[in-house]
Write an enzyme that holds these catalytic residues in place. Structure first.
Site, mmCIF file in Angstrom:
data_model
loop_
_atom_site.group_PDB
_atom_site.id
_atom_site.type_symbol
_atom_site.label_atom_id
_atom_site.label_comp_id
_atom_site.label_asym_id
_atom_site.label_seq_id
_atom_site.Cartn_x
_atom_site.Cartn_y
_atom_site.Cartn_z
ATOM 1 N N ARG A 32 0.802 -1.224 0.000
ATOM 2 C CA ARG A 32 0.000 0.000 0.000
ATOM 3 C C ARG A 32 0.834 1.273 0.000
ATOM 4 O O ARG A 32 0.588 2.177 -0.807
ATOM 5 C CB ARG A 32 -0.949 0.011 1.198
ATOM 6 C CG ARG A 32 -1.959 -1.116 1.169
ATOM 7 C CD ARG A 32 -2.725 -1.218 2.466
ATOM 8 N NE ARG A 32 -1.861 -1.704 3.533
ATOM 9 C CZ ARG A 32 -2.234 -1.875 4.793
ATOM 10 N NH1 ARG A 32 -3.470 -1.575 5.151
ATOM 11 N NH2 ARG A 32 -1.398 -2.335 5.693
ATOM 12 N N ASP A 57 -5.062 -4.042 3.144
ATOM 13 C CA ASP A 57 -3.833 -4.644 2.638
ATOM 14 C C ASP A 57 -4.176 -5.662 1.547
ATOM 15 O O ASP A 57 -4.892 -6.628 1.801
ATOM 16 C CB ASP A 57 -3.090 -5.332 3.779
ATOM 17 C CG ASP A 57 -1.689 -5.763 3.407
ATOM 18 O OD1 ASP A 57 -1.337 -5.722 2.209
ATOM 19 O OD2 ASP A 57 -0.939 -6.146 4.316
#
Length: 150
Positions: free
Chosen positions: A11, A122
């Site tokens: 990310r 995630d």
């Protein structure tokens, strides 16, 4: 600005690359110092996840990052530390309390999302579609953040 997640391979490097492109496109590079880092030491020295790299290539965005862990100096030198989820937010707030002269404002990147998606999940255990979702969220959030602080 430092963008932060657990391992610094999914990310946060996506958010870093997206924000860097937005800043470059607006010719504001001289006004911003942009980086990303991890709270953990799991992935130090690793490149971004290949699925994230593929997603960025698809959107014409270059990723040039090697995972690193957040440092005491980051809290002292960056104005903003933006993270992806509540767990990272707790870790960063705990770490910042141990740093003298912490100047960074620590918050969720998702607080800037016009679609109100507060958490950027995630994608590590997911698929390419999950990385695309992260890209889309980061793009919305980074645009809104840049508009607010430019």
């Amino acid at each position: 600005m430092v963008l932060k997640d657990i391992g610094n391979i999914c990310r946060s490097p996506i958010a870093e690359a997206v924000f860097r492109k937005l800043v470059t496109d607006e010719k504001l590079e001289h006004k911003w110092r942009i980086d990303s880092a991890a709270t953990s030491a799991y992935e130090i020295g690793s490149p971004p996840d290949y699925r994230g790299q593929n997603c960025m290539k698809k959107h014409g965005i270059t990723m040039n990052h090697i995972a690193r862990q957040i440092t005491k100096e980051d809290f002292q030198t960056f104005d903003h530390i933006l993270c992806m989820d509540e767990s990272n937010l707790r870790d960063l707030n705990r770490k910042s309390n141990q740093v003298k002269d912490c100047k960074a404002k620590i918050e969720l990147l998702g607080t800037y999302d016009p679609q109100k998606q507060l958490i950027i999940e995630d994608p590590y255990y997911g698929n390419e579609k999950d990385f695309e979702t992260v890209y889309e969220q980061c793009l919305r959030c980074c645009k809104a953040f840049l508009e607010k602080y430019h």
